[in-house]
Design an enzyme around this catalytic site. Structure first.
Site, PDB file in Angstrom:
ATOM      1  CG  ASP A  66      -2.181   0.773   1.070  1.00 33.62           C
ATOM      2  OD1 ASP A  66      -2.082   1.922   0.620  1.00 33.62           O
ATOM      3  OD2 ASP A  66      -3.261   0.249   1.397  1.00 33.62           O
ATOM      4  CB  THR A 107      -6.702   2.114  -0.400  1.00 32.56           C
ATOM      5  OG1 THR A 107      -5.582   2.860   0.074  1.00 32.56           O
ATOM      6  CG2 THR A 107      -6.550   0.662   0.004  1.00 32.56           C
ATOM      7  CG  ASN A 128     -10.531   4.514  -0.015  1.00 36.02           C
ATOM      8  OD1 ASN A 128     -10.342   3.635  -0.857  1.00 36.02           O
ATOM      9  ND2 ASN A 128      -9.545   5.222   0.516  1.00 36.02           N
ATOM     10  CE  LYS A 188      -5.036   1.214   4.394  1.00 36.35           C
ATOM     11  NZ  LYS A 188      -4.706   2.113   3.276  1.00 36.35           N
ATOM     12  CG  ASP A 331      -1.831   4.030   2.895  1.00 35.09           C
ATOM     13  OD1 ASP A 331      -1.579   4.729   1.897  1.00 35.09           O
ATOM     14  OD2 ASP A 331      -2.821   4.210   3.622  1.00 35.09           O
ATOM     15  CG  HIS A 335      -1.573   8.543   4.483  1.00 36.48           C
ATOM     16  ND1 HIS A 335      -1.960   9.518   3.604  1.00 36.48           N
ATOM     17  CD2 HIS A 335      -2.118   7.386   4.033  1.00 36.48           C
ATOM     18  CE1 HIS A 335      -2.716   8.978   2.651  1.00 36.48           C
ATOM     19  NE2 HIS A 335      -2.816   7.682   2.885  1.00 36.48           N
ATOM     20  CG  HIS A 379      -2.439   4.661  -3.609  1.00 42.81           C
ATOM     21  ND1 HIS A 379      -1.555   5.140  -2.673  1.00 42.81           N
ATOM     22  CD2 HIS A 379      -3.366   3.957  -2.920  1.00 42.81           C
ATOM     23  CE1 HIS A 379      -1.942   4.755  -1.471  1.00 42.81           C
ATOM     24  NE2 HIS A 379      -3.029   4.021  -1.587  1.00 42.81           N
ATOM     25  CG  HIS A 514      -2.622   8.262  -1.880  1.00 43.13           C
ATOM     26  ND1 HIS A 514      -3.838   7.670  -2.109  1.00 43.13           N
ATOM     27  CD2 HIS A 514      -2.278   7.910  -0.604  1.00 43.13           C
ATOM     28  CE1 HIS A 514      -4.195   6.970  -1.039  1.00 43.13           C
ATOM     29  NE2 HIS A 514      -3.282   7.101  -0.100  1.00 43.13           N
TER      30      HIS A 514
HETATM   31 ZN   LIG Z   1      -3.690   2.584  -0.406  1.00 48.33          ZN
END
Ligand SMILES: [Zn+2]
Length: 576
Positions: A66, A107, A128, A188, A331, A335, A379, A514
């Site tokens: 991710d 995602t 999402n 996730k 991810d 972030h 991504h 992103h």
């Molecule tokens: Zn993602």
């Protein structure tokens, strides 16, 4: 390895060719007679070869990292192990010019695109969380109130793939190979559910309130015993019982900014974003959720994936199975800390070791040559804009709340109804078509002034209307990307594209995100290794929707029903 798509289809086709030729042979000239033997001599050797090589990989392993940018392959490569990412890069084939062909690069859309072989325009996972025009409320991409949850409180985690409009690689494998098993695992929910597809035997994700993997009645009648046993091992408690220190001495992290950087968020209220991270106290403060922000979230997923492979006997018989694993901690770390943080560098160095452990397990369990692995990302991500600003690059932060407010003001002033705007979300404006009709306003009367207004707003690159996206064919790449991410039934009426390098001011000048159509969000690693795959590097342009058509062709099966991608030439040619 053989080119199975052609080879496996020939035995069935061959008798037809023979009988056709024989029935006409008696009345044809001698040249036709000769042609028949030419045909026989061309086809027969290939047919014999098919029976020699009539095998499949025992297991297809799909790995999504991710938020992994392409440059992470090389920035940290000299400290990657030989049996982790370097093994894929050196023994497998790397598609170096691999991108997402659409916006929004999030995602949910990313995982759906990778496993369906198409883009949000077709698979319908447009974000999402997206505004549902029919029910006039937000819809989470894997929400499904009709299912029962196993492993967590009943009112949460009700999830299934019902919003995914097409099927996946795993679904096609199950349709084509009787007895094929499909299992997916991630931190996730959306990164487990969308890769698993509609027919998965199991999809498991991490519930950070319980500190356990959960699933729903969509997949199983009850939580399998092996997952209860896995949860009982309490890996999250073990990972959070000691501090997160860097794998190597801190001063050797030369690919990153100093540890204490103004561009990073802190994991602890009022704390500095520096090593070591006191995980026991973070656990006390914010529960198991903090585990996601450490490399140990990836270790947890790898352990769960290996437990699943073991318990479900993946890759044991000759029928190909699919194990889809998505590593999400990269991810969360990206972030919070950004592309140039020590935290990120350490997360990738540790992920590399996690991957090596996973490969070593698969080698022993299934045999090195018997499984086909692909690794990619859902991504990329932008550099922290404030860092770019400080270094002289003219990027910025846009204020979406004030954009929405000003559009409502315009609608009120012009049409007497700010309610005409149902939602501004995921860079799109959704208007109330019924209200417009009742007020005697044509939708296009709204679109034109709003688009003109939005174009004046700070940070906007361009806008496109529903009319443009429905009917136009764009020469420019960026507009085409918006179109490929825009689903006519689910998406909004105006799409906004922000300037390169800009992100929302909700990020408060720390951390990053992103979602854009720009290269830093679309350019990701694409590695294939193992069964049926050669080695090397190729620079031909490839897209996320090409992955599953490539794997499908290697397996000699049809791509999923909505697939719009093409097999990657270099991967297929290496296979010949
Ligand atoms: Zn993602």
């Amino acid at each position: 390895m053989q080119f199975y798509f052609l080879v496996t289809s020939l035995p069935a086709f061959f008798p037809f060719l023979c009988s056709l030729q024989i029935s006409t042979m008696f009345v044809k000239t001698a040249s036709a007679f000769l042609a028949f033997f030419v045909l026989i001599s061309c086809v027969k050797p290939t047919q014999e070869k098919a029976s020699e090589d009539a095998e499949y990989p025992k297991l297809v392993v799909g790995i999504v990292v991710d938020q992994m940018r392409y440059d992470y392959l090389y920035r940290f490569q000299n400290r990657y192990r030989e049996d982790g990412l370097n093994r894929m890069m050196k023994q497998g084939i790397s598609m170096e010019n691999h991108h997402f062909s659409y916006m929004p690069t999030y995602t949910g859309p990313g995982h759906a695109s990778i496993y369906t072989g198409t883009t949000p325009a077709v698979h319908g996972i447009i974000a999402n969380d997206f505004y549902d025009k029919v029910n006039r409320k937000f819809m989470y991409c894997v929400e499904d109130d009709s299912v029962e949850v196993f492993g967590a409180k009943q009112d949460k985690e009700k999830r299934s793939p019902k919003n995914l409009l097409v099927n996946t690689l795993g679904d096609q494998m199950k349709l084509h190979f009787p007895g094929a098993k499909v299992i997916s695992v991630s931190i996730k929910d959306r990164a487990a559910i969308l890769p698993g597809g509609h027919m998965a035997d199991g999809a498991y994700w991490f519930n950070s309130e319980e500190g356990k993997f959960v699933t729903t009645s969509y997949y199983v009648a009850q939580m399998p015993a092996w997952m209860n046993e896995f949860n009982a091992k309490e890996y999250p408690d073990k990972y959070m019982s000691t501090p997160w220190n860097t794998l190597y001495p801190l001063q050797t992290y030369t690919q990153s900014n100093p540890d204490d950087s103004p561009y990073e968020k802190s994991l602890k209220q009022g704390g500095k974003p520096v090593f070591p991270y006191d995980l026991p106290s973070l656990k006390e403060e914010s529960g198991y959720g903090a585990l996601k922000y450490t490399p140990f979230g990836n270790d947890l997923v790898a352990e769960a994936a290996m437990a699943a492979a073991e318990a479900e006997n993946l890759g044991i018989d000759d029928v190909p199975d699919l194990l889809a694993v998505s590593f999400s901690s990269t991810d969360y770390v990206g972030h919070a800390f950004g592309t140039h943080s020590v935290e990120l560098e350490d997360t990738y160095l540790r992920f590399d070791s996690t991957l090596a452990v996973f490969f070593n397990y698969l080698d022993k369990k299934i045999g090195k040559e018997n499984y086909l692995t692909f690794l990619t990302a859902d991504h990329g991500v932008a550099m922290v804009p404030q860092e770019l600003i400080d270094r002289g690059v003219p990027v910025g932060y846009y204020d979406e709340k004030s954009l929405e407010r000003s559009v409502r003001g315009l609608l009120e002033a012009k049409f007497g109804g700010s309610d005409l705007l149902l939602s501004y979300s995921n860079n799109q404006f959704f208007f109330d078509h019924n209200l417009a009709k009742n007020l005697g306003i044509d939708l296009h009367e709204i679109l034109h002034p709003v688009m003109h207004h939005v174009m004046q707003f700070d940070g906007v690159y361009s806008v496109l209307s529903r009319k443009d996206l429905m009917h136009k064919s764009f020469p420019e790449k960026i507009n085409r990307q918006v179109q490929k991410g825009w689903n006519p039934r689910r998406s909004g009426d105006i799409a906004v594209i922000w300037q390169p390098g800009w992100i929302s001011d909700s990020y408060d000048h720390k951390g990053t995100t992103h979602g854009s159509p720009w290269s830093y969000d679309t350019h990701v690693p694409m590695l294939f290794m193992g069964w049926g795959v050669g080695d090397g590097r190729a620079s031909e342009p490839t897209n996320a929707e090409d992955i599953v058509p490539t794997v499908s062709m290697l397996l000699g099966i049809e791509s999923p029903i909505g697939a719009t991608g093409d097999p990657m030439k270099s991967v297929i040619d290496e296979n010949n």
